[in-house]
Design a protein around this motif. Sequence first.
Motif, PDB file in Angstrom:
ATOM      1  N   GLY A  88      40.952 114.134  52.925  1.00  0.00           N
ATOM      2  CA  GLY A  88      40.457 114.641  51.650  1.00  0.00           C
ATOM      3  C   GLY A  88      39.295 113.776  51.233  1.00  0.00           C
ATOM      4  O   GLY A  88      39.145 112.659  51.741  1.00  0.00           O
ATOM      5  N   GLN A  89      38.469 114.283  50.323  1.00  0.00           N
ATOM      6  CA  GLN A  89      37.336 113.481  49.857  1.00  0.00           C
ATOM      7  C   GLN A  89      37.846 112.246  49.118  1.00  0.00           C
ATOM      8  O   GLN A  89      37.179 111.245  49.032  1.00  0.00           O
ATOM      9  CB  GLN A  89      36.465 114.309  48.904  1.00  0.00           C
ATOM     10  N   ASN A  90      39.055 112.350  48.606  1.00  0.00           N
ATOM     11  CA  ASN A  90      39.588 111.298  47.756  1.00  0.00           C
ATOM     12  C   ASN A  90      41.109 111.358  47.841  1.00  0.00           C
ATOM     13  O   ASN A  90      41.778 111.686  46.867  1.00  0.00           O
ATOM     14  CB  ASN A  90      39.106 111.597  46.340  1.00  0.00           C
ATOM     15  N   VAL A  91      41.665 111.059  49.013  1.00  0.00           N
ATOM     16  CA  VAL A  91      43.081 111.363  49.274  1.00  0.00           C
ATOM     17  C   VAL A  91      44.044 110.713  48.293  1.00  0.00           C
ATOM     18  O   VAL A  91      45.072 111.292  47.963  1.00  0.00           O
ATOM     19  CB  VAL A  91      43.561 110.976  50.701  1.00  0.00           C
ATOM     20  N   ASN A  92      43.703 109.493  47.848  1.00  0.00           N
ATOM     21  CA  ASN A  92      44.710 108.829  47.022  1.00  0.00           C
ATOM     22  C   ASN A  92      44.734 109.332  45.578  1.00  0.00           C
ATOM     23  O   ASN A  92      45.522 108.853  44.774  1.00  0.00           O
ATOM     24  CB  ASN A  92      44.623 107.293  47.124  1.00  0.00           C
ATOM     25  N   SER A  93      43.935 110.349  45.270  1.00  0.00           N
ATOM     26  CA  SER A  93      44.162 110.998  43.969  1.00  0.00           C
ATOM     27  C   SER A  93      44.882 112.341  44.167  1.00  0.00           C
ATOM     28  O   SER A  93      44.962 113.149  43.251  1.00  0.00           O
ATOM     29  CB  SER A  93      42.859 111.165  43.187  1.00  0.00           C
ATOM     30  N   TYR A  94      45.450 112.533  45.382  1.00  0.00           N
ATOM     31  CA  TYR A  94      46.253 113.734  45.656  1.00  0.00           C
ATOM     32  C   TYR A  94      47.357 113.846  44.601  1.00  0.00           C
ATOM     33  O   TYR A  94      48.017 112.863  44.264  1.00  0.00           O
ATOM     34  CB  TYR A  94      46.914 113.623  47.040  1.00  0.00           C
ATOM     35  N   GLU A  95      47.549 115.033  44.066  1.00  0.00           N
ATOM     36  CA  GLU A  95      48.675 115.249  43.147  1.00  0.00           C
ATOM     37  C   GLU A  95      49.043 116.717  43.131  1.00  0.00           C
ATOM     38  O   GLU A  95      48.186 117.577  42.950  1.00  0.00           O
ATOM     39  CB  GLU A  95      48.324 114.777  41.729  1.00  0.00           C
ATOM     40  N   TRP A  96      50.329 116.979  43.369  1.00  0.00           N
ATOM     41  CA  TRP A  96      50.831 118.346  43.357  1.00  0.00           C
ATOM     42  C   TRP A  96      51.836 118.457  42.220  1.00  0.00           C
ATOM     43  O   TRP A  96      52.777 117.672  42.149  1.00  0.00           O
ATOM     44  CB  TRP A  96      51.485 118.691  44.700  1.00  0.00           C
ATOM     45  N   ASP A  97      51.628 119.436  41.321  1.00  0.00           N
ATOM     46  CA  ASP A  97      52.503 119.566  40.155  1.00  0.00           C
ATOM     47  C   ASP A  97      53.784 120.301  40.496  1.00  0.00           C
ATOM     48  O   ASP A  97      53.849 121.516  40.424  1.00  0.00           O
ATOM     49  CB  ASP A  97      51.759 120.306  39.032  1.00  0.00           C
ATOM     50  N   GLU A  98      54.810 119.547  40.878  1.00  0.00           N
ATOM     51  CA  GLU A  98      56.139 120.124  41.053  1.00  0.00           C
ATOM     52  C   GLU A  98      56.742 120.194  39.656  1.00  0.00           C
ATOM     53  O   GLU A  98      56.449 119.339  38.823  1.00  0.00           O
ATOM     54  CB  GLU A  98      56.936 119.134  41.896  1.00  0.00           C
ATOM     55  N   LYS A  99      57.604 121.204  39.397  1.00  0.00           N
ATOM     56  CA  LYS A  99      58.141 121.326  38.037  1.00  0.00           C
ATOM     57  C   LYS A  99      58.942 120.101  37.637  1.00  0.00           C
ATOM     58  O   LYS A  99      58.822 119.575  36.547  1.00  0.00           O
ATOM     59  CB  LYS A  99      58.996 122.588  37.919  1.00  0.00           C
ATOM     60  N   VAL A 100      59.783 119.597  38.571  1.00  0.00           N
ATOM     61  CA  VAL A 100      60.651 118.466  38.241  1.00  0.00           C
ATOM     62  C   VAL A 100      59.834 117.179  38.144  1.00  0.00           C
ATOM     63  O   VAL A 100      59.869 116.462  37.141  1.00  0.00           O
ATOM     64  CB  VAL A 100      61.744 118.292  39.323  1.00  0.00           C
ATOM     65  N   GLN A 101      59.084 116.889  39.181  1.00  0.00           N
ATOM     66  CA  GLN A 101      58.344 115.626  39.236  1.00  0.00           C
ATOM     67  C   GLN A 101      57.076 115.834  40.061  1.00  0.00           C
ATOM     68  O   GLN A 101      57.148 116.432  41.141  1.00  0.00           O
ATOM     69  CB  GLN A 101      59.223 114.581  39.932  1.00  0.00           C
ATOM     70  N   PRO A 102      55.943 115.343  39.599  1.00  0.00           N
ATOM     71  CA  PRO A 102      54.732 115.547  40.405  1.00  0.00           C
ATOM     72  C   PRO A 102      54.812 114.794  41.731  1.00  0.00           C
ATOM     73  O   PRO A 102      55.408 113.727  41.809  1.00  0.00           O
ATOM     74  CB  PRO A 102      53.610 114.988  39.515  1.00  0.00           C
ATOM     75  N   VAL A 103      54.226 115.378  42.776  1.00  0.00           N
ATOM     76  CA  VAL A 103      54.147 114.697  44.072  1.00  0.00           C
ATOM     77  C   VAL A 103      52.805 113.984  44.112  1.00  0.00           C
ATOM     78  O   VAL A 103      51.752 114.625  44.095  1.00  0.00           O
ATOM     79  CB  VAL A 103      54.243 115.711  45.242  1.00  0.00           C
ATOM     80  N   LYS A 104      52.849 112.648  44.124  1.00  0.00           N
ATOM     81  CA  LYS A 104      51.615 111.875  44.201  1.00  0.00           C
ATOM     82  C   LYS A 104      51.325 111.548  45.664  1.00  0.00           C
ATOM     83  O   LYS A 104      52.144 111.798  46.531  1.00  0.00           O
ATOM     84  CB  LYS A 104      51.763 110.582  43.389  1.00  0.00           C
ATOM     85  N   PHE A 105      50.152 110.923  45.903  1.00  0.00           N
ATOM     86  CA  PHE A 105      49.771 110.671  47.289  1.00  0.00           C
ATOM     87  C   PHE A 105      50.822 109.825  48.012  1.00  0.00           C
ATOM     88  O   PHE A 105      51.204 110.122  49.142  1.00  0.00           O
ATOM     89  CB  PHE A 105      48.399 110.006  47.377  1.00  0.00           C
ATOM     90  N   GLU A 106      51.332 108.772  47.335  1.00  0.00           N
ATOM     91  CA  GLU A 106      52.294 107.921  48.055  1.00  0.00           C
ATOM     92  C   GLU A 106      53.584 108.674  48.378  1.00  0.00           C
ATOM     93  O   GLU A 106      54.223 108.400  49.393  1.00  0.00           O
ATOM     94  CB  GLU A 106      52.572 106.603  47.329  1.00  0.00           C
ATOM     95  N   ASN A 107      53.975 109.641  47.504  1.00  0.00           N
ATOM     96  CA  ASN A 107      55.178 110.433  47.803  1.00  0.00           C
ATOM     97  C   ASN A 107      54.937 111.309  49.023  1.00  0.00           C
ATOM     98  O   ASN A 107      55.780 111.409  49.910  1.00  0.00           O
ATOM     99  CB  ASN A 107      55.568 111.334  46.616  1.00  0.00           C
ATOM    100  N   LEU A 108      53.770 111.939  49.046  1.00  0.00           N
ATOM    101  CA  LEU A 108      53.441 112.806  50.181  1.00  0.00           C
ATOM    102  C   LEU A 108      53.392 111.996  51.476  1.00  0.00           C
ATOM    103  O   LEU A 108      53.991 112.358  52.497  1.00  0.00           O
ATOM    104  CB  LEU A 108      52.086 113.488  49.950  1.00  0.00           C
TER     105      LEU A 108
END
Length: 450
Positions: A210-230
Amino acid sequence: MAFYLPLPPMKLQKLYIETYGCQMNVVDSEVVVAILQQNNYQLTEDVNEADLVLVNTCSIRDNAEQRVRSRLREFKRLKQQNDGLTVGVIGCMAERLKEKLLEEETMVDLVVGPDAYRELPALLQEVESGQKGINTLLSLEETYEDIRPVRMDRNHVTSFVSIMRGCDNFCSYCVVPGTRGRERSRDPETILGEVSNLFEKGYREVTLLGQNVNSYEWDEKVQPVKFENLLERVAQIDPMLRVRFATSHPKDMSDNLLQMMAGYPNLCRAIHLPVQSGSSSVLSRMKRKYTREHYMDRIDAIRKILPGTSISTDVIAGFCGETEEEHLETLSLMEWAAYDLSYMFKYSERPETFAARKYEDDVSEKIKVRRLNEIIALQMKLSLESKQRDVGQTYEVLVEGTSKKSEEELYGRTSQNKVVVFPRGTFAPGDYVNVNIQSCTSATLIGITV
Ligand code: 5AD
Ligand code: SF4
Protein backbone atom coordinates in the motif's frame (compact mmCIF):
# COMPACT_ATOMS: atom_id res chain seq x y z
CA MET A 1 -38.91 -26.56 -31.26
CA ALA A 2 -36.35 -23.91 -32.05
CA PHE A 3 -32.95 -24.61 -33.49
CA TYR A 4 -30.05 -22.37 -32.69
CA LEU A 5 -27.01 -22.16 -34.86
CA PRO A 6 -23.90 -22.35 -32.66
CA LEU A 7 -22.07 -19.01 -32.55
CA PRO A 8 -18.66 -19.15 -34.21
CA PRO A 9 -16.03 -19.32 -31.43
CA MET A 10 -14.58 -15.84 -30.80
CA LYS A 11 -10.90 -15.64 -31.69
CA LEU A 12 -8.79 -15.33 -28.56
CA GLN A 13 -7.15 -11.92 -28.44
CA LYS A 14 -3.52 -11.64 -27.34
CA LEU A 15 -2.63 -9.15 -24.61
CA TYR A 16 0.89 -7.82 -24.05
CA ILE A 17 1.34 -5.73 -20.89
CA GLU A 18 4.33 -3.70 -19.76
CA THR A 19 4.62 -2.32 -16.24
CA TYR A 20 6.52 0.74 -15.02
CA GLY A 21 6.89 2.21 -11.54
CA CYS A 22 6.15 0.78 -8.11
CA GLN A 23 5.14 -2.65 -6.84
CA MET A 24 1.51 -1.47 -6.65
CA ASN A 25 1.58 -1.24 -10.43
CA VAL A 26 2.88 -4.81 -10.64
CA VAL A 27 -0.19 -6.04 -8.74
CA ASP A 28 -2.49 -3.73 -10.71
CA SER A 29 -1.20 -5.27 -13.95
CA GLU A 30 -1.98 -8.71 -12.51
CA VAL A 31 -5.52 -7.51 -11.73
CA VAL A 32 -5.89 -6.16 -15.27
CA VAL A 33 -4.77 -9.51 -16.73
CA ALA A 34 -7.34 -11.29 -14.52
CA ILE A 35 -10.12 -8.99 -15.76
CA LEU A 36 -9.15 -9.38 -19.40
CA GLN A 37 -8.63 -13.15 -19.21
CA GLN A 38 -12.31 -13.41 -18.36
CA ASN A 39 -13.04 -11.42 -21.49
CA ASN A 40 -11.40 -13.44 -24.20
CA TYR A 41 -7.83 -12.20 -23.81
CA GLN A 42 -4.77 -14.35 -23.35
CA LEU A 43 -1.43 -13.07 -22.09
CA THR A 44 1.56 -13.10 -24.43
CA GLU A 45 5.18 -12.20 -23.77
CA ASP A 46 5.79 -11.44 -27.44
CA VAL A 47 4.72 -7.92 -28.34
CA ASN A 48 4.83 -8.80 -32.05
CA GLU A 49 1.92 -11.21 -31.80
CA ALA A 50 -0.21 -8.89 -29.60
CA ASP A 51 -3.68 -7.59 -30.52
CA LEU A 52 -3.66 -5.32 -27.48
CA VAL A 53 -0.67 -3.58 -25.88
CA LEU A 54 -1.18 -2.03 -22.45
CA VAL A 55 1.40 0.17 -20.75
CA ASN A 56 0.89 0.50 -17.00
CA THR A 57 2.54 3.81 -16.21
CA CYS A 58 4.12 5.83 -13.42
CA SER A 59 4.10 9.62 -12.90
CA ILE A 60 6.20 9.93 -9.78
CA ARG A 61 9.08 11.75 -11.52
CA ASP A 62 9.32 13.36 -14.91
CA ASN A 63 11.89 10.83 -16.15
CA ALA A 64 9.42 7.98 -15.46
CA GLU A 65 6.95 9.68 -17.80
CA GLN A 66 9.61 10.36 -20.44
CA ARG A 67 10.54 6.67 -20.49
CA VAL A 68 6.91 5.76 -21.23
CA ARG A 69 6.69 8.41 -23.96
CA SER A 70 9.70 6.97 -25.76
CA ARG A 71 8.27 3.46 -25.44
CA LEU A 72 5.01 4.73 -26.95
CA ARG A 73 6.98 5.93 -29.99
CA GLU A 74 8.17 2.34 -30.48
CA PHE A 75 4.62 1.02 -30.22
CA LYS A 76 3.60 3.63 -32.79
CA ARG A 77 5.99 2.03 -35.28
CA LEU A 78 4.56 -1.39 -34.45
CA LYS A 79 1.08 -0.06 -35.09
CA GLN A 80 2.09 1.22 -38.48
CA GLN A 81 2.94 -2.38 -39.40
CA ASN A 82 -0.15 -3.87 -37.76
CA ASP A 83 -3.41 -2.03 -38.34
CA GLY A 84 -5.42 -4.16 -35.93
CA LEU A 85 -3.22 -3.35 -32.93
CA THR A 86 -4.82 -1.48 -30.02
CA VAL A 87 -2.55 0.51 -27.68
CA GLY A 88 -3.72 1.53 -24.22
CA VAL A 89 -2.11 3.62 -21.49
CA ILE A 90 -3.25 2.73 -17.99
CA GLY A 91 -2.13 3.73 -14.47
CA CYS A 92 -0.86 7.00 -13.04
CA MET A 93 0.05 8.79 -16.31
CA ALA A 94 -3.41 7.99 -17.68
CA GLU A 95 -4.94 9.50 -14.55
CA ARG A 96 -2.73 12.58 -14.51
CA LEU A 97 -3.02 13.50 -18.19
CA LYS A 98 -6.51 12.18 -19.08
CA GLU A 99 -7.74 13.44 -22.52
CA LYS A 100 -4.49 15.33 -22.98
CA LEU A 101 -2.74 12.01 -23.46
CA LEU A 102 -5.06 11.13 -26.37
CA GLU A 103 -4.33 14.53 -27.91
CA GLU A 104 -0.57 14.37 -27.45
CA GLU A 105 -0.07 10.70 -28.33
CA THR A 106 -2.47 10.29 -31.24
CA MET A 107 -1.73 6.59 -31.70
CA VAL A 108 -3.08 5.77 -28.24
CA ASP A 109 -6.58 4.24 -28.39
CA LEU A 110 -7.32 3.77 -24.73
CA VAL A 111 -6.66 5.73 -21.51
CA VAL A 112 -7.70 4.13 -18.21
CA GLY A 113 -6.95 5.33 -14.67
CA PRO A 114 -6.08 3.06 -11.70
CA ASP A 115 -9.65 2.84 -10.37
CA ALA A 116 -11.38 2.06 -13.67
CA TYR A 117 -9.90 -1.30 -14.68
CA ARG A 118 -13.24 -3.09 -14.39
CA GLU A 119 -14.39 -0.93 -17.31
CA LEU A 120 -11.62 -2.19 -19.61
CA PRO A 121 -13.75 -4.77 -21.49
CA ALA A 122 -16.46 -2.17 -22.22
CA LEU A 123 -13.88 0.43 -23.23
CA LEU A 124 -12.21 -2.06 -25.57
CA GLN A 125 -15.56 -2.57 -27.29
CA GLU A 126 -15.77 1.17 -27.84
CA VAL A 127 -12.31 1.07 -29.40
CA GLU A 128 -13.40 -1.79 -31.63
CA SER A 129 -16.27 0.34 -32.91
CA GLY A 130 -13.81 3.02 -33.94
CA GLN A 131 -13.92 5.38 -30.96
CA LYS A 132 -11.26 6.19 -28.39
CA GLY A 133 -11.85 4.65 -24.94
CA ILE A 134 -11.26 6.74 -21.83
CA ASN A 135 -12.17 6.41 -18.15
CA THR A 136 -10.20 8.21 -15.46
CA LEU A 137 -12.79 8.33 -12.68
CA LEU A 138 -11.28 7.83 -9.24
CA SER A 139 -13.25 5.91 -6.65
CA LEU A 140 -13.59 6.12 -2.87
CA GLU A 141 -14.17 2.37 -2.57
CA GLU A 142 -12.51 0.39 -5.35
CA THR A 143 -9.92 -2.10 -4.04
CA TYR A 144 -10.44 -4.94 -6.58
CA GLU A 145 -10.74 -7.12 -3.48
CA ASP A 146 -12.80 -9.82 -5.22
CA ILE A 147 -10.36 -10.20 -8.11
CA ARG A 148 -7.62 -12.84 -7.87
CA PRO A 149 -4.62 -11.33 -9.65
CA VAL A 150 -3.04 -13.52 -12.36
CA ARG A 151 0.52 -13.84 -11.06
CA MET A 152 3.22 -12.81 -13.49
CA ASP A 153 6.20 -13.35 -11.18
CA ARG A 154 8.76 -15.77 -12.48
CA ASN A 155 9.78 -17.61 -9.34
CA HIS A 156 6.42 -18.78 -7.86
CA VAL A 157 7.95 -18.23 -4.41
CA THR A 158 7.37 -14.54 -3.65
CA SER A 159 4.33 -12.44 -4.42
CA PHE A 160 2.78 -9.04 -3.76
CA VAL A 161 -0.67 -8.59 -2.21
CA SER A 162 -2.36 -5.21 -2.26
CA ILE A 163 -4.04 -4.32 1.07
CA MET A 164 -4.94 -0.67 0.51
CA ARG A 165 -5.01 1.91 -2.27
CA GLY A 166 -4.49 5.64 -2.54
CA CYS A 167 -2.89 8.14 -0.20
CA ASP A 168 -4.21 10.93 2.03
CA ASN A 169 -0.87 12.37 3.08
CA PHE A 170 -0.37 14.97 0.39
CA CYS A 171 3.37 15.32 0.81
CA SER A 172 4.00 18.56 -1.01
CA TYR A 173 6.18 17.07 -3.79
CA CYS A 174 4.05 14.02 -4.57
CA VAL A 175 1.54 13.32 -7.38
CA VAL A 176 0.26 10.07 -5.87
CA PRO A 177 -2.76 11.48 -3.98
CA GLY A 178 -3.83 13.01 -7.32
CA THR A 179 -3.23 9.93 -9.47
CA ARG A 180 -4.34 7.19 -7.10
CA GLY A 181 -6.98 9.03 -5.11
CA ARG A 182 -8.08 8.77 -1.51
CA GLU A 183 -6.85 6.14 0.91
CA ARG A 184 -9.04 3.05 1.26
CA SER A 185 -8.39 -0.33 2.87
CA ARG A 186 -9.32 -3.74 1.57
CA ASP A 187 -11.57 -6.21 3.42
CA PRO A 188 -9.21 -8.28 5.66
CA GLU A 189 -11.03 -11.55 4.91
CA THR A 190 -10.26 -11.20 1.19
CA ILE A 191 -6.59 -10.47 1.99
CA LEU A 192 -6.32 -13.53 4.24
CA GLY A 193 -8.05 -15.65 1.59
CA GLU A 194 -5.65 -14.50 -1.11
CA VAL A 195 -2.55 -15.06 1.04
CA SER A 196 -3.71 -18.54 2.16
CA ASN A 197 -4.33 -19.44 -1.45
CA LEU A 198 -0.82 -18.32 -2.41
CA PHE A 199 0.67 -20.40 0.41
CA GLU A 200 -1.30 -23.47 -0.70
CA LYS A 201 0.05 -22.98 -4.22
CA GLY A 202 3.61 -23.13 -2.86
CA TYR A 203 4.42 -19.43 -2.43
CA ARG A 204 6.57 -18.83 0.65
CA GLU A 205 6.71 -15.05 0.88
CA VAL A 206 4.17 -12.27 0.49
CA THR A 207 4.71 -8.52 0.58
CA LEU A 208 1.64 -6.61 1.73
CA LEU A 209 1.44 -3.46 -0.33
CA GLY A 210 0.00 0.00 0.00
CA GLN A 211 1.14 3.59 -0.38
CA ASN A 212 0.95 3.84 3.38
CA VAL A 213 0.40 0.35 4.80
CA ASN A 214 0.64 1.19 8.45
CA SER A 215 -2.40 3.44 8.27
CA TYR A 216 -4.45 0.41 7.10
CA GLU A 217 -7.79 0.32 8.91
CA TRP A 218 -10.89 -1.74 8.28
CA ASP A 219 -14.07 -0.78 10.14
CA GLU A 220 -15.39 -4.00 11.64
CA LYS A 221 -18.58 -3.40 13.63
CA VAL A 222 -17.17 -4.87 16.85
CA GLN A 223 -13.60 -3.59 16.65
CA PRO A 224 -11.63 -1.93 13.86
CA VAL A 225 -8.89 -4.02 12.23
CA LYS A 226 -5.70 -1.98 12.30
CA PHE A 227 -2.52 -2.74 10.38
CA GLU A 228 -0.91 -4.64 13.26
CA ASN A 229 -4.05 -6.79 13.66
CA LEU A 230 -4.06 -7.62 9.97
CA LEU A 231 -0.32 -8.33 9.90
CA GLU A 232 -0.59 -10.64 12.91
CA ARG A 233 -3.39 -12.62 11.27
CA VAL A 234 -1.36 -12.95 8.07
CA ALA A 235 1.67 -14.11 10.10
CA GLN A 236 -0.51 -16.78 11.72
CA ILE A 237 -1.45 -18.36 8.38
CA ASP A 238 1.73 -20.47 8.58
CA PRO A 239 5.13 -20.06 10.27
CA MET A 240 6.70 -21.18 6.96
CA LEU A 241 5.28 -18.12 5.23
CA ARG A 242 7.48 -15.03 5.27
CA VAL A 243 5.65 -11.72 5.39
CA ARG A 244 6.96 -8.31 4.36
CA PHE A 245 5.18 -5.01 3.94
CA ALA A 246 5.76 -1.68 2.19
CA THR A 247 5.60 1.24 2.41
CA SER A 248 5.41 2.49 6.00
CA HIS A 249 5.12 6.13 6.96
CA PRO A 250 7.32 7.23 9.88
CA LYS A 251 4.41 9.07 11.51
CA ASP A 252 2.46 5.79 11.81
CA MET A 253 5.29 3.45 12.85
CA SER A 254 4.02 2.52 16.32
CA ASP A 255 5.68 0.61 19.17
CA ASN A 256 2.60 -1.66 19.22
CA LEU A 257 3.35 -2.79 15.68
CA LEU A 258 7.02 -3.47 16.48
CA GLN A 259 6.16 -5.32 19.70
CA MET A 260 3.67 -7.53 17.90
CA MET A 261 6.29 -8.27 15.20
CA ALA A 262 8.78 -9.38 17.86
CA GLY A 263 6.53 -12.38 18.59
CA TYR A 264 6.58 -13.70 15.00
CA PRO A 265 9.92 -14.69 13.45
CA ASN A 266 8.21 -15.06 10.04
CA LEU A 267 7.48 -11.31 9.99
CA CYS A 268 10.62 -10.31 8.14
CA ARG A 269 13.24 -8.26 9.92
CA ALA A 270 13.38 -5.60 7.23
CA ILE A 271 11.61 -2.27 7.43
CA HIS A 272 11.37 0.28 4.67
CA LEU A 273 10.94 3.69 6.28
CA PRO A 274 11.29 6.54 3.79
CA VAL A 275 12.93 9.57 5.41
CA GLN A 276 13.04 11.85 2.30
CA SER A 277 15.26 14.38 4.11
CA GLY A 278 17.28 14.54 7.32
CA SER A 279 16.39 18.17 7.95
CA SER A 280 13.32 19.15 9.98
CA SER A 281 12.91 22.39 8.02
CA VAL A 282 12.90 20.53 4.69
CA LEU A 283 10.55 17.90 6.14
CA SER A 284 8.20 20.69 7.13
CA ARG A 285 8.24 22.13 3.59
CA MET A 286 7.67 18.60 2.30
CA LYS A 287 4.63 18.33 4.65
CA ARG A 288 5.91 15.02 5.95
CA LYS A 289 4.29 15.48 9.39
CA TYR A 290 7.38 14.43 11.40
CA THR A 291 10.72 15.91 12.42
CA ARG A 292 14.27 14.59 12.25
CA GLU A 293 14.01 13.80 15.97
CA HIS A 294 10.77 11.85 15.63
CA TYR A 295 12.26 9.84 12.78
CA MET A 296 15.38 9.05 14.81
CA ASP A 297 13.18 8.01 17.72
CA ARG A 298 11.38 5.52 15.43
CA ILE A 299 14.70 4.05 14.24
CA ASP A 300 15.78 3.73 17.88
CA ALA A 301 12.52 1.90 18.61
CA ILE A 302 13.11 -0.54 15.73
CA ARG A 303 16.67 -1.21 16.89
CA LYS A 304 15.52 -1.75 20.48
CA ILE A 305 12.37 -3.82 19.91
CA LEU A 306 13.50 -5.74 16.81
CA PRO A 307 17.30 -6.03 17.02
CA GLY A 308 18.94 -7.22 13.79
CA THR A 309 16.34 -5.57 11.58
CA SER A 310 17.61 -4.04 8.35
CA ILE A 311 16.36 -0.56 7.57
CA SER A 312 15.96 0.95 4.14
CA THR A 313 14.81 4.37 3.02
CA ASP A 314 13.95 6.79 0.22
CA VAL A 315 15.81 10.11 -0.08
CA ILE A 316 15.12 13.14 -2.24
CA ALA A 317 18.04 15.45 -3.11
CA GLY A 318 17.60 19.13 -3.87
CA PHE A 319 14.02 19.81 -2.77
CA CYS A 320 12.80 23.41 -3.06
CA GLY A 321 14.88 25.80 -0.97
CA GLU A 322 17.27 23.09 0.26
CA THR A 323 20.43 24.75 1.62
CA GLU A 324 23.86 23.17 1.90
CA GLU A 325 23.34 22.80 5.68
CA GLU A 326 20.04 21.03 5.15
CA HIS A 327 21.66 18.67 2.65
CA LEU A 328 24.43 17.93 5.17
CA GLU A 329 21.74 17.03 7.70
CA THR A 330 20.48 14.37 5.27
CA LEU A 331 24.00 12.93 4.97
CA SER A 332 24.52 12.93 8.74
CA LEU A 333 21.17 11.23 9.34
CA MET A 334 21.98 8.55 6.76
CA GLU A 335 25.32 7.92 8.44
CA TRP A 336 23.64 7.75 11.86
CA ALA A 337 20.89 5.40 10.67
CA ALA A 338 23.49 3.24 8.84
CA TYR A 339 20.90 2.35 6.21
CA ASP A 340 21.25 -1.07 4.65
CA LEU A 341 19.68 0.16 1.40
CA SER A 342 18.40 3.45 -0.03
CA TYR A 343 16.40 4.53 -3.05
CA MET A 344 17.75 7.95 -3.96
CA PHE A 345 16.20 10.55 -6.24
CA LYS A 346 16.70 14.07 -7.52
CA TYR A 347 13.71 16.28 -6.79
CA SER A 348 11.47 16.46 -9.85
CA GLU A 349 8.75 19.10 -9.82
CA ARG A 350 5.35 17.56 -10.54
CA PRO A 351 2.52 19.67 -11.96
CA GLU A 352 -0.31 20.62 -9.59
CA THR A 353 1.38 19.45 -6.41
CA PHE A 354 1.56 21.83 -3.44
CA ALA A 355 5.28 22.33 -4.03
CA ALA A 356 4.75 23.20 -7.70
CA ARG A 357 2.11 25.75 -6.76
CA LYS A 358 3.76 27.34 -3.73
CA TYR A 359 7.54 26.91 -3.90
CA GLU A 360 10.20 27.65 -6.41
CA ASP A 361 12.19 24.69 -7.78
CA ASP A 362 15.28 26.75 -7.03
CA VAL A 363 18.10 24.25 -6.50
CA SER A 364 20.03 24.24 -9.77
CA GLU A 365 20.34 21.00 -11.76
CA LYS A 366 24.08 21.06 -11.20
CA ILE A 367 23.71 21.23 -7.42
CA LYS A 368 20.95 18.61 -7.39
CA VAL A 369 23.21 16.21 -9.30
CA ARG A 370 26.16 16.88 -7.01
CA ARG A 371 24.07 16.38 -3.84
CA LEU A 372 22.49 13.21 -5.24
CA ASN A 373 25.95 11.86 -6.08
CA GLU A 374 27.12 12.54 -2.53
CA ILE A 375 24.08 10.70 -1.19
CA ILE A 376 24.69 7.75 -3.53
CA ALA A 377 28.40 7.57 -2.64
CA LEU A 378 27.57 7.54 1.07
CA GLN A 379 24.96 4.81 0.59
CA MET A 380 27.44 2.68 -1.39
CA LYS A 381 29.74 2.82 1.61
CA LEU A 382 26.88 2.07 4.07
CA SER A 383 25.61 -0.83 1.93
CA LEU A 384 29.05 -2.38 1.79
CA GLU A 385 29.49 -1.99 5.56
CA SER A 386 26.07 -3.53 6.11
CA LYS A 387 27.03 -6.59 4.04
CA GLN A 388 30.46 -6.83 5.67
CA ARG A 389 28.79 -7.06 9.09
CA ASP A 390 27.10 -10.26 7.84
CA VAL A 391 30.30 -12.04 6.82
CA GLY A 392 30.87 -15.00 9.15
CA GLN A 393 27.19 -15.13 10.22
CA THR A 394 24.68 -17.84 9.27
CA TYR A 395 21.28 -16.83 7.91
CA GLU A 396 18.15 -18.66 6.90
CA VAL A 397 17.68 -18.00 3.19
CA LEU A 398 14.48 -18.50 1.21
CA VAL A 399 15.55 -19.76 -2.22
CA GLU A 400 14.06 -17.80 -5.13
CA GLY A 401 15.86 -19.12 -8.20
CA THR A 402 19.02 -19.74 -10.19
CA SER A 403 21.71 -17.07 -9.92
CA LYS A 404 22.10 -14.85 -12.97
CA LYS A 405 25.82 -15.51 -13.16
CA SER A 406 25.93 -19.30 -12.89
CA GLU A 407 23.63 -22.30 -13.37
CA GLU A 408 25.54 -23.95 -10.52
CA GLU A 409 24.39 -21.34 -8.01
CA LEU A 410 21.07 -20.39 -6.45
CA TYR A 411 20.02 -17.06 -5.01
CA GLY A 412 17.60 -16.17 -2.28
CA ARG A 413 17.06 -13.63 0.47
CA THR A 414 17.59 -13.39 4.17
CA SER A 415 14.78 -12.19 6.42
CA GLN A 416 16.65 -8.85 6.30
CA ASN A 417 15.98 -8.78 2.53
CA LYS A 418 19.61 -9.18 1.53
CA VAL A 419 20.36 -11.22 -1.59
CA VAL A 420 22.53 -14.30 -1.00
CA VAL A 421 24.22 -16.46 -3.67
CA PHE A 422 25.37 -19.99 -2.81
CA PRO A 423 26.13 -23.38 -4.47
CA ARG A 424 22.99 -25.14 -5.76
CA GLY A 425 23.45 -28.52 -4.02
CA THR A 426 20.10 -30.31 -4.07
CA PHE A 427 18.05 -27.24 -3.18
CA ALA A 428 15.19 -25.74 -5.15
CA PRO A 429 13.15 -22.51 -5.18
CA GLY A 430 10.83 -22.36 -2.17
CA ASP A 431 13.28 -24.16 0.15
CA TYR A 432 14.64 -22.63 3.33
CA VAL A 433 18.40 -23.10 3.56
CA ASN A 434 20.92 -22.10 6.22
CA VAL A 435 23.80 -20.28 4.58
CA ASN A 436 27.06 -19.18 6.15
CA ILE A 437 28.24 -15.91 4.64
CA GLN A 438 31.82 -16.07 3.38
CA SER A 439 32.22 -12.80 1.47
CA CYS A 440 30.26 -9.95 -0.09
CA THR A 441 29.98 -7.13 -2.58
CA SER A 442 27.99 -3.94 -1.86
CA ALA A 443 24.94 -5.65 -3.43
CA THR A 444 25.23 -9.37 -2.68
CA LEU A 445 26.22 -11.82 0.05
CA ILE A 446 28.13 -14.94 -1.02
CA GLY A 447 27.95 -18.05 1.12
CA ILE A 448 27.98 -21.82 1.56
CA THR A 449 25.18 -23.98 2.91
CA VAL A 450 25.61 -25.43 6.39
N1 5AD B 1 10.67 13.99 -7.02
C1 5AD B 1 11.59 13.09 -6.63
N2 5AD B 1 11.29 11.99 -5.93
C2 5AD B 1 10.00 11.79 -5.58
N3 5AD B 1 9.41 10.81 -4.88
C3 5AD B 1 8.09 11.07 -4.82
N4 5AD B 1 7.82 12.22 -5.48
C4 5AD B 1 8.99 12.69 -5.96
C5 5AD B 1 9.36 13.84 -6.70
N5 5AD B 1 8.46 14.74 -7.07
C6 5AD B 1 10.14 9.69 -4.28
C7 5AD B 1 9.95 9.66 -2.77
C8 5AD B 1 9.03 8.48 -2.58
C9 5AD B 1 9.44 7.58 -3.71
C10 5AD B 1 8.45 6.53 -4.06
O1 5AD B 1 9.63 8.46 -4.79
O2 5AD B 1 11.20 9.40 -2.19
O3 5AD B 1 9.18 7.86 -1.32
FE1 SF4 C 1 3.43 10.42 -1.98
FE2 SF4 C 1 3.75 11.09 0.61
FE3 SF4 C 1 1.65 9.55 -0.14
FE4 SF4 C 1 4.15 8.54 -0.21
S1 SF4 C 1 3.06 9.21 1.64
S2 SF4 C 1 2.57 8.33 -1.81
S3 SF4 C 1 5.36 10.31 -0.79
S4 SF4 C 1 2.00 11.68 -0.73
